[in-house]
Design an enzyme around this catalytic site. Structure first.
Site: not given
Ligand code: IMP
Ligand code: MG
Length: 182
Positions: A98, A166
């Site tokens: 991830e 990206r």
């Molecule tokens: P979680 O479910 O909140 O842990 O989020 C995970 C997903 O959120 C990641 O796979 C990213 O796609 C997105 N994400 C979280 N923080 C960031 C960031 O600082 N930049 C870009 N994407 C983020």
């Molecule tokens: Mg994302």
């Protein structure tokens, strides 16, 4: 594109060095185990391809796309599977690759889902970890992590804001005014 970046967090060179280190470590830990390497699209794609090329062991590749964010910068807590694996992971040693762990919702959900499909083991490899942002009640940890990052919204090397950035070869902090105006 470059002028939307406040500062560079990890240069191309730093990413390359750390990703190769991680690859070698995982390859050693999984020698003889033929791990199923699961890439979480789209954010992990750059990391995944570099990581796997640093792993000189037998392994298999598969891809999943999930969404929890939509266009914003905060997790909704709901995870939707947009594309599922194309191969079975039953009895396999799975490593989920991830881009970043933020609230931890996405990986908590995915780990449970893949465990229910009969994986022999499941570990998490995340390029970036923001431990300070874990949601209440979420205890998820990365088994392998590239870097711990501060609580800022970062982009590049696969990570996006609203599908942009990206393709930056480095990881940088996005200027807050870019997402505050939306
Ligand atoms: P979680 O479910 O909140 O842990 O989020 C995970 C997903 O959120 C990641 O796979 C990213 O796609 C997105 N994400 C979280 N923080 C960031 C960031 O600082 N930049 C870009 N994407 C983020
Ligand atoms: Mg994302």
């Amino acid at each position: 594109m470059e002028r939307d970046i406040e500062r560079v967090l990890y240069t191309e060179e730093q990413l390359c060095t750390r990703v190769e280190e991680l690859g070698r470590q995982i390859a050693w830990d999984y020698r003889g185990k033929n791990p199923a390497m699961v890439c979480i699209l789209k954010g992990a794609v750059m990391f995944y391809t570099d990581l796997l090329r640093a792993m000189p062991i037998h392994l298999s590749m598969d891809f999943m796309a999930v969404s929890s964010y939509g266009k914003g910068t905060k997790s909704s807590g709901e995870v939707e599977i947009r594309k599922d694996l194309s191969t079975s992971i039953e009895h396999r040693h799975v490593i989920i690759v991830e881009d970043i762990i933020d609230s931890g919702f996405t990986l908590t959900y995915l780990t449970r889902m893949l465990a229910a499909r009969g994986a022999e083991s499941i570990k998490i490899c995340a390029l970036l970890d923001k431990p300070s942002r874990r949601a209440p009640g979420i205890t998820l940890k990365a088994d392998y992590a590239g870097f711990e990052v501060p609580d800022a919204f970062v982009v590049g090397y696969g990570l996006d804001y609203a599908e942009a950035y990206r393709n930056l070869p480095y990881i940088g902090v996005l200027k807050p005014e870019i997402y505050e105006n939306n």
